[in-house]
Design a protein around this motif. Structure first.
Motif, PDB file in Angstrom:
ATOM      1  N   ASP A   5       1.639  13.174  -1.921  1.00 48.98           N
ATOM      2  CA  ASP A   5       1.385  12.678  -0.566  1.00 48.98           C
ATOM      3  C   ASP A   5       2.003  13.584   0.487  1.00 48.98           C
ATOM      4  O   ASP A   5       1.455  13.770   1.576  1.00 48.98           O
ATOM      5  CB  ASP A   5       1.982  11.266  -0.407  1.00 48.98           C
ATOM      6  N   ILE A   6       3.175  14.137   0.171  1.00 47.46           N
ATOM      7  CA  ILE A   6       3.947  14.912   1.142  1.00 47.46           C
ATOM      8  C   ILE A   6       4.921  15.791   0.365  1.00 47.46           C
ATOM      9  O   ILE A   6       5.223  15.508  -0.792  1.00 47.46           O
ATOM     10  CB  ILE A   6       4.676  13.958   2.124  1.00 47.46           C
ATOM     11  N   CYS A   7       5.403  16.866   0.998  1.00 50.90           N
ATOM     12  CA  CYS A   7       6.368  17.733   0.318  1.00 50.90           C
ATOM     13  C   CYS A   7       7.712  17.713   1.056  1.00 50.90           C
ATOM     14  O   CYS A   7       7.824  17.168   2.152  1.00 50.90           O
ATOM     15  CB  CYS A   7       5.834  19.148   0.185  1.00 50.90           C
ATOM     16  N   ASP A   8       8.700  18.348   0.452  1.00 48.50           N
ATOM     17  CA  ASP A   8      10.056  18.327   1.005  1.00 48.50           C
ATOM     18  C   ASP A   8      10.394  19.560   1.846  1.00 48.50           C
ATOM     19  O   ASP A   8      11.550  19.815   2.154  1.00 48.50           O
ATOM     20  CB  ASP A   8      11.091  18.147  -0.110  1.00 48.50           C
ATOM     21  N   SER A   9       9.387  20.300   2.265  1.00 49.88           N
ATOM     22  CA  SER A   9       9.607  21.511   3.050  1.00 49.88           C
ATOM     23  C   SER A   9       9.384  21.244   4.541  1.00 49.88           C
ATOM     24  O   SER A   9       8.326  20.755   4.936  1.00 49.88           O
ATOM     25  CB  SER A   9       8.649  22.612   2.595  1.00 49.88           C
ATOM     26  N   SER A  10      10.358  21.615   5.344  1.00 48.13           N
ATOM     27  CA  SER A  10      10.235  21.414   6.796  1.00 48.13           C
ATOM     28  C   SER A  10       9.186  22.331   7.409  1.00 48.13           C
ATOM     29  O   SER A  10       8.666  22.045   8.487  1.00 48.13           O
ATOM     30  CB  SER A  10      11.582  21.634   7.483  1.00 48.13           C
ATOM     31  N   THR A  11       8.855  23.424   6.746  1.00 45.86           N
ATOM     32  CA  THR A  11       7.842  24.323   7.287  1.00 45.86           C
ATOM     33  C   THR A  11       6.426  23.858   6.977  1.00 45.86           C
ATOM     34  O   THR A  11       5.473  24.319   7.589  1.00 45.86           O
ATOM     35  CB  THR A  11       8.032  25.761   6.742  1.00 45.86           C
ATOM     36  N   GLN A  67       0.821  -1.212   0.000  1.00 44.80           N
ATOM     37  CA  GLN A  67       0.000   0.000   0.000  1.00 44.80           C
ATOM     38  C   GLN A  67       0.856   1.263   0.000  1.00 44.80           C
ATOM     39  O   GLN A  67       0.525   2.235  -0.650  1.00 44.80           O
ATOM     40  CB  GLN A  67      -0.918   0.001   1.223  1.00 44.80           C
ATOM     41  N   TYR A  68       1.963   1.240   0.738  1.00 45.11           N
ATOM     42  CA  TYR A  68       2.789   2.444   0.876  1.00 45.11           C
ATOM     43  C   TYR A  68       4.199   2.230   0.346  1.00 45.11           C
ATOM     44  O   TYR A  68       5.153   2.780   0.866  1.00 45.11           O
ATOM     45  CB  TYR A  68       2.864   2.855   2.348  1.00 45.11           C
ATOM     46  N   GLY A  69       4.347   1.401  -0.672  1.00 44.41           N
ATOM     47  CA  GLY A  69       5.674   1.112  -1.214  1.00 44.41           C
ATOM     48  C   GLY A  69       6.338   2.331  -1.823  1.00 44.41           C
ATOM     49  O   GLY A  69       7.540   2.520  -1.712  1.00 44.41           O
ATOM     50  N   THR A  70       5.538   3.157  -2.481  1.00 42.68           N
ATOM     51  CA  THR A  70       6.058   4.394  -3.063  1.00 42.68           C
ATOM     52  C   THR A  70       5.177   5.554  -2.616  1.00 42.68           C
ATOM     53  O   THR A  70       4.008   5.365  -2.272  1.00 42.68           O
ATOM     54  CB  THR A  70       6.080   4.337  -4.605  1.00 42.68           C
ATOM     55  N   ILE A  71       5.769   6.714  -2.619  1.00 43.28           N
ATOM     56  CA  ILE A  71       5.017   7.929  -2.286  1.00 43.28           C
ATOM     57  C   ILE A  71       5.237   8.955  -3.383  1.00 43.28           C
ATOM     58  O   ILE A  71       6.205   8.883  -4.138  1.00 43.28           O
ATOM     59  CB  ILE A  71       5.433   8.514  -0.914  1.00 43.28           C
ATOM     60  N   LYS A  72       4.334   9.915  -3.429  1.00 41.91           N
ATOM     61  CA  LYS A  72       4.481  11.035  -4.355  1.00 41.91           C
ATOM     62  C   LYS A  72       5.003  12.217  -3.548  1.00 41.91           C
ATOM     63  O   LYS A  72       4.308  12.736  -2.673  1.00 41.91           O
ATOM     64  CB  LYS A  72       3.142  11.357  -5.018  1.00 41.91           C
ATOM     65  N   LEU A  73       6.233  12.611  -3.862  1.00 44.40           N
ATOM     66  CA  LEU A  73       6.925  13.674  -3.137  1.00 44.40           C
ATOM     67  C   LEU A  73       6.898  14.967  -3.949  1.00 44.40           C
ATOM     68  O   LEU A  73       7.380  15.001  -5.085  1.00 44.40           O
ATOM     69  CB  LEU A  73       8.370  13.253  -2.855  1.00 44.40           C
ATOM     70  N   LEU A  74       6.340  16.010  -3.366  1.00 42.36           N
ATOM     71  CA  LEU A  74       6.298  17.322  -4.011  1.00 42.36           C
ATOM     72  C   LEU A  74       7.565  18.094  -3.662  1.00 42.36           C
ATOM     73  O   LEU A  74       7.866  18.306  -2.482  1.00 42.36           O
ATOM     74  CB  LEU A  74       5.066  18.100  -3.536  1.00 42.36           C
ATOM     75  N   HIS A  75       8.315  18.486  -4.690  1.00 42.86           N
ATOM     76  CA  HIS A  75       9.487  19.340  -4.494  1.00 42.86           C
ATOM     77  C   HIS A  75       8.993  20.783  -4.545  1.00 42.86           C
ATOM     78  O   HIS A  75       8.578  21.266  -5.600  1.00 42.86           O
ATOM     79  CB  HIS A  75      10.545  19.066  -5.561  1.00 42.86           C
ATOM     80  N   GLU A  76       9.013  21.426  -3.393  1.00 42.24           N
ATOM     81  CA  GLU A  76       8.406  22.746  -3.269  1.00 42.24           C
ATOM     82  C   GLU A  76       9.047  23.795  -4.173  1.00 42.24           C
ATOM     83  O   GLU A  76       8.345  24.617  -4.766  1.00 42.24           O
ATOM     84  CB  GLU A  76       8.467  23.202  -1.805  1.00 42.24           C
ATOM     85  N   THR A 126      10.584  23.508  -7.101  1.00 44.42           N
ATOM     86  CA  THR A 126      10.323  23.335  -8.529  1.00 44.42           C
ATOM     87  C   THR A 126       8.855  23.038  -8.834  1.00 44.42           C
ATOM     88  O   THR A 126       8.470  22.989  -9.999  1.00 44.42           O
ATOM     89  CB  THR A 126      11.190  22.191  -9.101  1.00 44.42           C
ATOM     90  N   ASN A 127       8.069  22.805  -7.804  1.00 39.08           N
ATOM     91  CA  ASN A 127       6.659  22.446  -7.931  1.00 39.08           C
ATOM     92  C   ASN A 127       6.470  21.206  -8.812  1.00 39.08           C
ATOM     93  O   ASN A 127       5.522  21.121  -9.590  1.00 39.08           O
ATOM     94  CB  ASN A 127       5.822  23.622  -8.453  1.00 39.08           C
ATOM     95  N   THR A 128       7.402  20.256  -8.688  1.00 35.24           N
ATOM     96  CA  THR A 128       7.307  19.001  -9.426  1.00 35.24           C
ATOM     97  C   THR A 128       7.072  17.863  -8.435  1.00 35.24           C
ATOM     98  O   THR A 128       7.434  17.959  -7.261  1.00 35.24           O
ATOM     99  CB  THR A 128       8.597  18.706 -10.224  1.00 35.24           C
ATOM    100  N   VAL A 129       6.472  16.790  -8.931  1.00 35.48           N
ATOM    101  CA  VAL A 129       6.174  15.631  -8.100  1.00 35.48           C
ATOM    102  C   VAL A 129       7.034  14.465  -8.575  1.00 35.48           C
ATOM    103  O   VAL A 129       7.098  14.180  -9.773  1.00 35.48           O
ATOM    104  CB  VAL A 129       4.678  15.257  -8.166  1.00 35.48           C
ATOM    105  N   GLU A 130       7.673  13.819  -7.620  1.00 28.90           N
ATOM    106  CA  GLU A 130       8.512  12.655  -7.905  1.00 28.90           C
ATOM    107  C   GLU A 130       7.945  11.453  -7.162  1.00 28.90           C
ATOM    108  O   GLU A 130       7.601  11.553  -5.993  1.00 28.90           O
ATOM    109  CB  GLU A 130       9.948  12.927  -7.419  1.00 28.90           C
ATOM    110  N   GLU A 131       7.839  10.322  -7.852  1.00 24.85           N
ATOM    111  CA  GLU A 131       7.429   9.091  -7.182  1.00 24.85           C
ATOM    112  C   GLU A 131       8.695   8.399  -6.704  1.00 24.85           C
ATOM    113  O   GLU A 131       9.633   8.183  -7.468  1.00 24.85           O
ATOM    114  CB  GLU A 131       6.644   8.189  -8.140  1.00 24.85           C
TER     115      GLU A 131
END
Length: 196
Positions: free
Chosen positions: A117-123, A53-62, A64-69
């Motif tokens: 699913d989640i982004c790369d920003s600590s804020t 179910q959670y093998g991969t995630i969609k990560l938003l790079h804040e 560049t506003n791009t999504v990486e699996e």
């Protein structure tokens, strides 16, 4: 004299026999019931979530506003290496890995971003950097050792998350409390979280 030797031998025998008697007939409480130690079974730790179910995630790079699996464990390597120095004790890094995994699963189940699913920003979510970026920031002589330590901590805690009532908690964390902590309701509002 023979009597004294006989008493001494008897006492020695008794001293050896008493521990045997008590260890073989030890009784423990398991789930509120008394059971003999032979009946106590070791429970295998159960995996708290399915990697299918959670093998991969969609990560938003804040930036560049791009999504990486990305595979969840690879993502967690980047989170743990961003949120805590690799020089910290291995058990502290493992705790960070469990907190980060729990927070990630919570964010997946309680979406904040439309296309990720989640982004790369600590804020916003939690800090994350790629392996390449992390290695560039470490002293060259420590790069391989540090990365291996981070991978070890994530891998040794694989499948472990913190739950409350069977669901992942909102495992937010901070780097420094300044010696005291505050109730979440006083920081973020709402009705509070019973597990905190």
């Amino acid at each position: 004299m023979k009597r004294i030797v006989a008493y001494m031998l008897f006492l020695i025998f008794l001293c050896m026999l008493i521990p045997i008697i008590f260890t073989n007939r030890r009784i423990e409480k398991v789930n509120g019931e008394l059971v003999k130690n032979e009946e106590v079974k070791q429970e295998q730790p159960k995996e708290e979530y399915s990697y299918k179910q959670y093998g991969t995630i969609k990560l938003l790079h804040e930036k560049t506003n791009t999504v990486e699996e990305i595979k969840i464990d690879e993502y967690l390597y980047g989170v743990v290496s961003s949120e805590m120095p690799a020089s910290f004790e291995i058990e502290a890094l493992k705790a960070q890995a469990v907190a980060a995994r729990t927070y990630t699963i919570y964010k997946i189940e309680n979406k904040k971003h439309d296309n990720a699913d989640i982004c790369d920003s600590s804020t916003c979510c939690q800090a994350w950097v790629s392996k390449e970026t992390r290695l560039e920031r470490w002293e060259e002589s420590k790069r391989e050792e540090n990365w291996n330590k981070i991978e070890q901590c994530v891998n040794e805690t694989k499948g472990k998350i913190v739950t409350y009532d069977g669901k992942p908690i909102n495992a937010f964390f901070h780097a420094n409390s300044g010696g005291t902590t505050e109730l979440p309701v006083n920081v973020w509002g709402g009705s509070g979280l019973p597990y905190l």
